[in-house]
Design a protein around this motif. Structure first.
Motif, mmCIF file in Angstrom:
data_model
loop_
_atom_site.group_PDB
_atom_site.id
_atom_site.type_symbol
_atom_site.label_atom_id
_atom_site.label_comp_id
_atom_site.label_asym_id
_atom_site.label_seq_id
_atom_site.Cartn_x
_atom_site.Cartn_y
_atom_site.Cartn_z
ATOM 1 N N UNK A 82 0.824 -1.213 0.000
ATOM 2 C CA UNK A 82 0.000 0.000 0.000
ATOM 3 C C UNK A 82 0.859 1.265 0.000
ATOM 4 N N UNK A 83 1.972 1.224 0.785
ATOM 5 C CA UNK A 83 2.865 2.377 0.838
ATOM 6 C C UNK A 83 3.478 2.653 -0.530
ATOM 7 N N UNK A 84 3.875 1.574 -1.253
ATOM 8 C CA UNK A 84 4.439 1.744 -2.597
ATOM 9 C C UNK A 84 3.419 2.346 -3.557
ATOM 10 N N UNK A 85 2.147 1.942 -3.371
ATOM 11 C CA UNK A 85 1.085 2.484 -4.221
ATOM 12 C C UNK A 85 0.945 3.992 -4.008
ATOM 13 N N UNK A 86 1.021 4.437 -2.758
ATOM 14 C CA UNK A 86 0.915 5.860 -2.476
ATOM 15 C C UNK A 86 2.093 6.629 -3.080
ATOM 16 N N UNK A 87 3.266 6.031 -3.002
ATOM 17 C CA UNK A 87 4.446 6.673 -3.581
ATOM 18 C C UNK A 87 4.313 6.774 -5.103
ATOM 19 N N UNK A 88 3.855 5.679 -5.739
ATOM 20 C CA UNK A 88 3.663 5.693 -7.192
ATOM 21 C C UNK A 88 2.641 6.749 -7.596
ATOM 22 N N UNK A 89 1.553 6.850 -6.837
ATOM 23 C CA UNK A 89 0.524 7.849 -7.137
ATOM 24 C C UNK A 89 1.082 9.262 -7.026
ATOM 25 N N UNK A 90 1.901 9.484 -5.998
ATOM 26 C CA UNK A 90 2.495 10.810 -5.815
ATOM 27 C C UNK A 90 3.410 11.173 -6.981
ATOM 28 N N UNK A 91 4.205 10.211 -7.442
ATOM 29 C CA UNK A 91 5.081 10.465 -8.576
ATOM 30 C C UNK A 91 4.273 10.717 -9.851
ATOM 31 N N UNK A 92 3.143 10.024 -9.988
ATOM 32 C CA UNK A 92 2.311 10.249 -11.166
ATOM 33 C C UNK A 92 1.755 11.673 -11.176
ATOM 34 N N UNK A 93 1.345 12.152 -10.014
ATOM 35 C CA UNK A 93 0.866 13.527 -9.919
ATOM 36 C C UNK A 93 1.954 14.503 -10.365
ATOM 37 N N UNK A 94 3.181 14.253 -9.951
ATOM 38 C CA UNK A 94 4.290 15.125 -10.340
ATOM 39 C C UNK A 94 4.567 15.050 -11.837
ATOM 40 N N UNK A 95 4.459 13.832 -12.419
ATOM 41 C CA UNK A 95 4.652 13.706 -13.870
ATOM 42 C C UNK A 95 3.570 14.486 -14.624
ATOM 43 N N UNK A 96 2.338 14.388 -14.150
ATOM 44 C CA UNK A 96 1.232 15.120 -14.785
ATOM 45 C C UNK A 96 1.462 16.622 -14.681
ATOM 46 N N UNK A 97 1.848 17.065 -13.496
ATOM 47 C CA UNK A 97 2.128 18.478 -13.291
ATOM 48 C C UNK A 97 3.249 18.944 -14.217
ATOM 49 N N UNK A 98 4.290 18.130 -14.311
ATOM 50 C CA UNK A 98 5.417 18.480 -15.163
ATOM 51 C C UNK A 98 5.019 18.572 -16.628
ATOM 52 N N UNK A 99 4.137 17.671 -17.064
ATOM 53 C CA UNK A 99 3.691 17.697 -18.456
ATOM 54 C C UNK A 99 2.887 18.949 -18.750
ATOM 55 N N UNK A 100 2.030 19.343 -17.804
ATOM 56 C CA UNK A 100 1.276 20.583 -17.977
ATOM 57 C C UNK A 100 2.219 21.785 -18.037
ATOM 58 N N UNK A 101 3.163 21.859 -17.122
ATOM 59 C CA UNK A 101 4.081 22.999 -17.078
ATOM 60 C C UNK A 101 4.876 23.102 -18.367
ATOM 61 N N UNK A 102 5.418 21.979 -18.820
ATOM 62 C CA UNK A 102 6.223 21.975 -20.050
ATOM 63 C C UNK A 102 5.377 22.388 -21.253
#
Length: 216
Positions: free
Chosen positions: A1-21
């Motif tokens: 479950x902890x790994x899932x939360x970490x993966x979700x957090x990284x996905x949010x950052x990837x999405x944010x990065x794609x929008x910014x770029x």
């Protein structure tokens, strides 16, 4: 479950990065028109020629062109806008049958997510042209219609090119969705126009874009 939360957090950052770029790359664009359609359309198909001609008319009238960056209709539209005074933009996403972006793009934005790609289309376009296509074209078309219908997006011209291709869908919308089931309103049919030629498409878009009546 902890790994899932970490993966979700990284996905949010990837999405944010794609929008910014993407926002950074496209922030200096002038007025543009998005052109959708099948990646499978071949250069000897009449729709390929019409897409190229519409794109050239867009640039002649001061509008850049935005496509999904791939082959088919997208390539034709980018070709029509290429090496003109207006930008030829491609919003590329990795797909099995679209190995790389076409060769007629001035500004290429790489997208990992379909929804970020659609945000870029909607944010930076003053009008939309839909050519015959598959599920991807339908998705882009109906999301645009939905956002306008519900007031979550400004009203912009939407053109469907190819009466023979779209007539069955339009008749079903009129006869079943509107008349039989009452799932849309009569005015919703005014959100788009079906045409056959590049000249008809451009004339309609310019008329609506020049009109002071935002409730066309």
């Amino acid at each position: 479950m902890e790994n899932k939360r970490i993966d979700d957090a990284w996905q949010v950052l990837r999405i944010q990065g794609e929008f910014i770029k993407g926002f950074d790359q496209l922030s200096q664009l002038g007025p543009c028109i998005s052109i959708f359609g099948s990646a499978r359309t071949q250069p000897d198909n009449n729709y390929y020629k019409v897409a190229r001609d519409i794109a050239k008319l867009c640039t002649d009238n001061g509008y850049g062109v935005i496509t999904g960056g791939g082959p088919g209709i997208m390539e034709a539209a980018n070709l029509g806008a290429y090496k003109t005074d207006q930008p030829s933009v491609g919003l590329q996403i990795e797909l099995p049958f679209e190995a790389s972006a076409n060769d007629y793009i001035d500004e290429l934005v790489d997208c990992r997510y379909f929804f970020t790609r659609k945000v870029f289309f909607l944010k930076y376009s003053q009008a939309f042209v839909a050519f015959p296509g598959g599920f991807g074209t339908f998705d882009e078309l109906f999301e645009t219609l939905t956002l306008i219908q519900t007031g979550h997006m400004r009203k912009v011209p939407i053109v469907l090119v190819g009466k023979d291709y779209w007539v069955g869908l339009v008749d079903w919308i009129k006869d079943v969705v509107l008349k039989k089931e009452s799932n849309i309103g009569e005015k919703d049919l005014d959100l788009f126009k079906v045409v056959d030629t590049a000249e008809e498409a451009m004339e309609y878009m310019l008329d609506k874009l020049d009109s002071s009546d935002t409730n066309f």
